[in-house]
Design a protein around this motif. Sequence first.
Motif, PDB file in Angstrom:
ATOM      1  N   VAL A 569       0.839  -1.211   0.000  1.00 26.60           N
ATOM      2  CA  VAL A 569       0.000   0.000   0.000  1.00 26.60           C
ATOM      3  C   VAL A 569       0.867   1.251   0.000  1.00 26.60           C
ATOM      4  O   VAL A 569       0.527   2.267  -0.629  1.00 26.60           O
ATOM      5  CB  VAL A 569      -0.965  -0.022   1.201  1.00 26.60           C
ATOM      6  CG1 VAL A 569      -1.700   1.312   1.320  1.00 26.60           C
ATOM      7  CG2 VAL A 569      -1.972  -1.156   1.048  1.00 26.60           C
ATOM      8  N   ASP A 570       2.029   1.169   0.708  1.00 29.89           N
ATOM      9  CA  ASP A 570       2.940   2.323   0.680  1.00 29.89           C
ATOM     10  C   ASP A 570       3.390   2.606  -0.748  1.00 29.89           C
ATOM     11  O   ASP A 570       3.409   3.761  -1.203  1.00 29.89           O
ATOM     12  CB  ASP A 570       4.166   2.051   1.560  1.00 29.89           C
ATOM     13  CG  ASP A 570       3.792   1.922   3.032  1.00 29.89           C
ATOM     14  OD1 ASP A 570       2.747   2.503   3.404  1.00 29.89           O
ATOM     15  OD2 ASP A 570       4.519   1.258   3.776  1.00 29.89           O
ATOM     16  N   ILE A 571       3.760   1.533  -1.466  1.00 29.22           N
ATOM     17  CA  ILE A 571       4.206   1.709  -2.849  1.00 29.22           C
ATOM     18  C   ILE A 571       3.058   2.209  -3.721  1.00 29.22           C
ATOM     19  O   ILE A 571       3.242   3.073  -4.597  1.00 29.22           O
ATOM     20  CB  ILE A 571       4.772   0.377  -3.390  1.00 29.22           C
ATOM     21  CG1 ILE A 571       6.013  -0.021  -2.577  1.00 29.22           C
ATOM     22  CG2 ILE A 571       5.109   0.507  -4.869  1.00 29.22           C
ATOM     23  CD1 ILE A 571       6.573  -1.385  -2.949  1.00 29.22           C
ATOM     24  N   ILE A 572       1.872   1.637  -3.458  1.00 28.19           N
ATOM     25  CA  ILE A 572       0.689   2.096  -4.214  1.00 28.19           C
ATOM     26  C   ILE A 572       0.489   3.591  -4.025  1.00 28.19           C
ATOM     27  O   ILE A 572       0.277   4.352  -4.985  1.00 28.19           O
ATOM     28  CB  ILE A 572      -0.565   1.308  -3.787  1.00 28.19           C
ATOM     29  CG1 ILE A 572      -0.473  -0.137  -4.294  1.00 28.19           C
ATOM     30  CG2 ILE A 572      -1.834   1.978  -4.313  1.00 28.19           C
ATOM     31  CD1 ILE A 572      -1.558  -1.044  -3.745  1.00 28.19           C
ATOM     32  N   CYS A 573       0.559   4.060  -2.792  1.00 30.72           N
ATOM     33  CA  CYS A 573       0.345   5.479  -2.511  1.00 30.72           C
ATOM     34  C   CYS A 573       1.415   6.340  -3.171  1.00 30.72           C
ATOM     35  O   CYS A 573       1.123   7.396  -3.755  1.00 30.72           O
ATOM     36  CB  CYS A 573       0.336   5.719  -1.003  1.00 30.72           C
ATOM     37  SG  CYS A 573      -1.124   5.037  -0.184  1.00 30.72           S
TER      38      CYS A 573
END
Length: 745
Positions: A569-573
Motif C-alpha cells: 500500500v505504501d508503494i501504491i500510494c
Amino acid sequence: MEETGREAVATAVQRVAGMLQRPDQLDKVEQYRRREARKKASVEARLKAAIQSQLDGVRAGLSQLHSALHDVKDVQQSLANVSQDWRRSINTIESLRDVKDAVVRHSQLAAAVENLKNIFSVPEIVRDTQDLTEQGALLQAHRKLMDLECSRDGLMYEQYRLDSRNTRDMTLIHSYFGSTQALSDELAKQLWMVLQRSLVTVRRDPTLLVSVVRIIEREEKIDRRILDRKKQTGFVPPGRPKSWKEKMFAILDRTVTTRIEGTQADTRESDKMWLVRHLEIIRKYVLDDLVVAKTLMVQCFPPHYEIFRNLLSMYHQALSTRMQELASEDLEANEIVSLLTWVLNTYTSAEMMGNVELAPEVDVSALEPLLSPHVVSELLDTYMSTLTSNIIAWLRKALETDKKDWVKETLPEADQDGYYQTTLPAIVFQMFEQNLQVAAQISEDLKTKVLVLCLQQMNSFLSRYKDEAQLYKEEHLRDRQRPHCYVQYMVAIINNCQTFKESIISLKRKYLRSAGEDGVSVSQPSMDGVLDAIADEGCRSLLEEVFLDLEQHLSELMTKKWLSGSNAVDIICVTVEDYFNDFAKIKKPYKKRLTAEAHRRVVVEYLRAVMAKRISFRSPEERKEGAERMVREAEQLRFLFRKLASGLGEEADGYCDTIMAVAEVIKLTDPSLLYLEVSTLVSKYPDIRDEHIGALLAMRGDASRDMKQTIIETLEQGPTQASPNYVPIFRDITVSGLNVAKLLK
C-alpha cells in the motif's frame, strides 16, 4: 291646374293653422292678413319683372335672327359673284404661269447671288477650317463649318423647291461642298477626344471643355430647326441630324466603361491579392471621378444635360457589368468574400458612394444593387461549398500536425496557469474566427451560416479527434516505452477538451446576435457530450497506465506476505502520488473527475483483493491483525486522496469507509453476531451480492457451511433498497466461480 290650386289651398290652410294655434293669436289676424298681402304683392311684382325680362330677351333674339337671315343671303350672293369671276379668270391664270416660273428662277438666282461670295471662297474656308481644327481653335473652326453648311444647305433647299426630282443638280451641289462632311467628321473626332479626357481636361483647361459643349449645343439647335422645317417642306440636308449630344453621352459611357475595365493591373497568377487591388483601384477612381464631376464638370454643362446624374448612372452601370463579369469567373473563396464585401458594403459606404463629398446628389438608398440577388445567392452558395471543403481540409491538417506533436520527446507546452496543452484548439478556433470575421463583413446572415457550418464541422472533427486519441492509447499499450511523453500528451488532450468547450461558448456568445439564434446552430450539449467522452476516455487511459504499474503491488494485497508486513500500500500510494504530479497539469473539471475515479478504482481493487480469497484467517488474532491493517491502510488511502483532492471540492471519504466496514466484519470476534454485522454491511452497500458475502466469510475462516448458507439465504429474502445518492462500488467486483463454489463446501 285644379290639382295645383288644391295643393295651394292645402298649403295655405296649414300655414293659417300654424299661425292660429292659441286663442290670443286671434287678435293678430288683421296683422297677419296685412303681412301676407305684402308678401303676395312682392311675389307678384318679381314675377311680372321676370316675365317682362323673358319677353325682352325673346324679342331681341327674334330681331337677331332676322338680321342673320339677311346676312346669309348677302354672303350667298357674294359667293355666287366670286364663283362667276373665278370661272372668267381661269384663262388669265394660265397665261401667268411664265411669270410664276420667272419668280422661282429669280428666287434661286437671288439665293445664288447671296451665297456667291461663299461659293467662290469654299476652298479657302475649307483650308482655314482644317487649320483651325488642327490648332485646337474649335469654336472658330465650327463657326466656319457652320457657314459652309449654311451655304450648301441653302442652295440645296432652293434646288429642292425648284425641282425636288432633279438629283443631278443636287448631286453637283453636294459634290462641290464634299469637303464639308469630312471637316465635320474631323471636328467631331476632336470633340470626342476632348470628351474622352474630360475628367482631366476639366481640371487643367475647363475652357476647352466648355467650348466643346457650346459646339454640341449649337448643333443640337440646328438639328431641331432642320427637323421642324422637314415637317413643313420634307427637305433634310445631308448629314442631318448629327445628334452630337446623343453621341457625346455614348462617348462618355464608353469612356467610363473603359476606365473601369482598365483598372485591373494584375492577375491571379502574378498576385494572389489581384482582386482586392483591382477593387480598391476601382473604388478610388470612381470616387475621385464623381467628386470631380460634381464639383467641376457640372459647371461646364447646361443644367438640362444633368451631367452628374448621367455620369453617376454610367458609372453604376459600368460597375454592375464589371461585377457581373467578375462573378462569372471561377473565383476562390477569399475572392468571393472580397467581391461580395465590396459590392454589398464598400460600394454604399462612406468610402465610396456614401462619401460626404457626393451628398446630397448621391442617395445610396436609391442605388440599384450591383449584383442581382440570384447572382449573390449563387456566389454565397459557392463560397459556403468551398469553405466547407476548406474547413474539412484545415481541420484534418491541424489534427495531423497535432498527432505529430504527440510522439515528440519533449513535454507539451503549458498555458499561463501551467496546464499542459497543444496548439490544436488555438489553431482551430483562430481559423473559425478568421472565417467568421470575414463573413461578418458581408452580412449577418452569412455570419450565422458560417458559424453553424463551423460548429457542424467541429462536431465531425471531434469524432475524429476521439478516434485518434483512442488509437494513440492503443499504440502506447503495444509498447509502453513509447511515446516517451505519453502521459503528458494525454493530459494535454484532456485539457484541450476543456479549451474546446470554452472556445465554443465564447465563439457563440461573440457571433450570435441573440440567444434565440442558438437554436439554428449545432446543439452545445451534443458537443459537450463528445468532449466529455474524449476527456473521460483520456482519464481512463491515464488510470490504466497507473494501474498497470500498480498491478504487481495490488496482487500482494490479502496474501500471507501482506499479513506479515508488506509495504504494497505504501508503494501504491507513492506511485499514485507520483503520477498525480503529472496529473496536476490537468484542468480542474477533469482533474476532479480523475481524482474521484482513481480513488474509487484503488478502493475497488483493494476490495477485489479481499474478495479474491487469497488468504483465510486461521485464528481470531490473525483476523484482528488483518482487520487492523485494513483500517490503517484505509486511513492511509484516505489521507492520500484527501491530499490529491485538495482544492477540488471533492469529498469521497465514503470509498475508504467501505474498506473499514469490511474490516469490521473481519474483525468481529463473536460469530453469533456475524449475521447482524453482515446485515449492517448489506444495508449500507445495497449492491453487495451473495458471492461477495460468501468470499468475505471465507476470508474470515471461522464460519461453518451452514452459517454461510443461512446468512446468504436470509439476506436474499429481504433485498435492501439503495438510496438515490448511493454510488455502487461492489457492482464492479466479480468473484470467480471457483471461489463461490468453494464457499458452500
